[in-house]
Design a protein around this motif. Structure first.
Motif: not given
Lengths: 264, 377
Positions: A120-121, A124-125
């Motif tokens: 997920q990170i 997102y990035k």
């Protein structure tokens, strides 16, 4: 907002005994977009290498907050540098890994998050830098501008407090360069990060720079500093003015200089 | 170390509005609660709006961002209005950055499973392509050799000398070591059998013939394949990555002539000499064992060697080695020129240059040995 974030103390840089720059003394404040500028070959990128712990100063030191970077032992230095993210000139993405793997690498190394959250990170990035959906691409499969943005996403992987950029807009078209500038500005404003940038892209310097240092190759030291816009109006040094106006003959400062030469 | 306040989400229903209070420090080091129950509630409870309360929110970073994004995406699916206006300004700014560039249609890759039959088919197609590339490369090499014989090939003679230096004299130490040891091993292995008949003097025949006809050339070739073939692939591959080969093309140079020819000529010239050197070293290794451990004098050993090894044996070994030289240069340069444009591609090129080189060498050696055997030479 003006707490010192990075202090360069009386630093001399050299390759062997060949001095690149000496007597560097300046402070980078929290929330600054700090520009390191100067002509080609004056040691801008070398200075960056010293700030991010890749090259040992010949003399002097770099302070992160109150902590010395170069007096510290290895674990301490590693901890200090964990708060920084670096975007190299060509992105420096690891070519054998996909974008997702590149960004996940530091996250998996330094946090205890599960693979679901890491994924997920990463997404997102990538979305932050406008590359949503490009997780499974290899660096060689995307354009130079996209590589640079992916490099930025990796630099931000651990939410660093200080972001370093080496010529972020080099090799980008003006529109992409502008978008990257806006992105850097947006990230600084929203993340509260400090940005240190090596560049000689005048448009970027004036658009986003809040503070700067000007390195000169001839005298081998810094000859000016401060907000770039203010430098342009207030600096009396012809070298600085020539740099900031691209040697434009129509600029009053340069004009007098030229006329002197023509009249003599 | 900094002490973090544990992070959690507290939910409060107000008719069809769900208020989510974000509490504590949401940082990457923290241990966040699972979002699944909340996401499930959003589908089942029939709420219309979701609002946030951030009064007790401490520090935050990407950890909070990904959960917020999950909530917003889930809200969009369930037609629930997710109100982000009460969030801190920084978070709102980041969210607008995230949603500023919509995902490009068709960019995301499907993770499809490839059936085994297709894998085999792909393998076969790949093999056909490899063979095609090899033939094309050999053809191009032949054309540039033809250009060379007409005196039209353009390369720098200094490159040729540099390559000769690199693959010749610089390789002598390792060739010395390996050939000496191979001669030694041959002598020891042979001696055990020959001693049964008290015929230790024939170790000289065994080592002499073994080295000159087979082992000298083969060992030199395998060493050079690992040493020089891999280096060629890595050099040319890096040049490909840096667009140096493209630069040569735009300046009107043929990479085949400018880069491949000097390397290939250097290896063809040097390999026979290296082979001769390896033969001598191997025979010297054999002499050490025979003279040192068995009751044979050096003169006797050399005399037997001269008697048993004919010029033809030497020539066959040297000819083979020249062929190996071509094969090493061919596989090294081919993999280098075909190299992709990334760091890992250079590694793959070097690996496959050595693998291809050794396969070619052993295959060619078998073929030539068979031919010699049939011809009775």
């Amino acid at each position: 907002m003006t707490a010192p974030c990075l202090t360069i103390k009386n630093m001399t840089m050299a390759y062997g005994h060949f001095i690149i720059q000496q007597d560097l003394d300046f402070t980078i404040n929290r929330g600054d977009i700090f520009i390191i500028m100067g002509g080609s070959g004056c040691g801008k990128s070398t200075l960056l290498m010293h700030l991010i712990g890749l090259q040992h100063p010949y003399k002097g030191d770099v302070l992160y907050g109150e902590e010395s970077l170069w007096q510290a032992d290895d674990p301490t230095r590693k901890r200090i540098l964990k708060q920084t993210g670096v975007l190299f000139q060509s992105g420096a993405l690891l070519s054998s890994m996909t974008l997702a793997e590149n960004i996940a690498l530091p996250i998996a190394e330094y946090t205890k998050l599960g693979s679901q959250r890491i994924r997920q990170i990463v997404s997102y990035k990538l979305a932050l830098v406008g590359l949503a959906g490009f997780e499974d691409y290899y660096p060689s499969e995307i354009s130079g501008g996209m590589q640079k943005r992916a490099g930025l996403a990796r630099a931000m992987a651990l939410d660093p407090e200080i972001l370093f950029f080496d010529e972020p807009s080099a090799g980008l078209d003006p529109i992409s360069a502008k978008l990257l500038d806006d992105l850097i500005l947006g990230l600084r404003d929203n993340l509260g990060a400090t940005v240190v940038m090596v560049t000689h892209e005048l448009a970027s310097i004036f658009a986003i720079g809040t503070n700067s240092v000007f390195l000169d190759a001839e005298t081998k030291t810094m000859i000016a500093g401060g907000a770039p816009k203010k430098l342009l109006t207030e600096s009396l040094d012809p070298k600085v003015i020539r740099f900031l106006t691209r040697g434009d003959a129509n600029h009053p400062e340069n004009n007098t200089h030229h006329q002197d030469r023509y009249n003599s | 170390m900094i002490n973090y306040i544990p992070c959690e989400l507290k939910t409060l229903y107000k008719q069809d509005i769900l208020e989510v209070a974000i509490v504590g420090d949401w940082v990457l080091d923290a241990d966040p609660p699972s979002l699944e129950p909340l996401l499930a509630e959003m589908t089942t409870s029939g709420i219309k709006r979701l609002v946030f309360s951030t009064k007790s929110l401490g520090r935050w970073d990407s950890l909070l961002m990904i959960d917020l994004i999950s909530l917003i995406d889930q809200g969009a699916k369930q037609a629930i209005h997710v109100d982000t206006t009460t969030l801190p300004e920084g978070i709102q700014g980041l969210l607008s950055l995230v949603y500023a560039v919509p995902e490009r249609v068709g960019a995301r890759r499907q993770n499809t499973k490839i059936p085994w039959l297709e894998t085999i088919g792909n393998g076969a197609l790949h093999f056909v392509k490899e063979t095609h590339d090899l033939i094309v490369f050999i053809g191009e090499t032949a054309l540039s050799v033809a250009a060379l014989t007409r005196g039209k090939a353009r390369f720098r003679w200094i490159d040729l000398w540099m390559n000769i230096q690199n693959c010749g004299p610089s390789a002598l130490p390792i060739i010395t070591l390996i050939s000496l040891l191979v001669g030694l091993i041959l002598a020891f292995v042979g001696s055990v059998q020959l001693a049964l008949f008290g015929a230790q003097i024939y170790i000289a025949n065994l080592v002499g013939l073994g080295m000159t006809r087979e082992m000298g050339g083969l060992m030199a070739a395998i060493i050079m394949s690992g040493r020089t073939g891999a280096a060629y692939a890595a050099q040319l591959g890096t040049m490909q990555v840096n667009s140096e080969i493209d630069a040569l093309k735009t300046m009107g140079f043929q990479p085949m002539e400018f880069l491949v020819l000097p390397r290939m000529i250097a290896l063809i010239l040097v390999m026979p000499l290296l082979c001769l050197y390896a033969d001598v070293m191997g025979i010297a290794g054999g002499a050490m064992v025979t003279v040192g451990f068995f009751d044979v004098s050096l003169v006797e050993y050399l005399h037997r060697t001269v008697e048993s090894v004919h010029l033809m044996d030497l020539m066959i070994g040297i000819f083979k080695c020249a062929v190996f030289g071509i094969l090493i240069a061919l596989s090294g340069c081919m993999r280098g020129i075909q190299c992709g444009r990334s760091a890992s591609a250079v590694g793959e090129a070097a690996t496959s240059a050595v693998v291809t080189g050794i396969v070619f060498i052993v295959m060619a050696d078998s073929l030539m040995t068979l031919i010699c055997n049939r011809l009775g030479i």
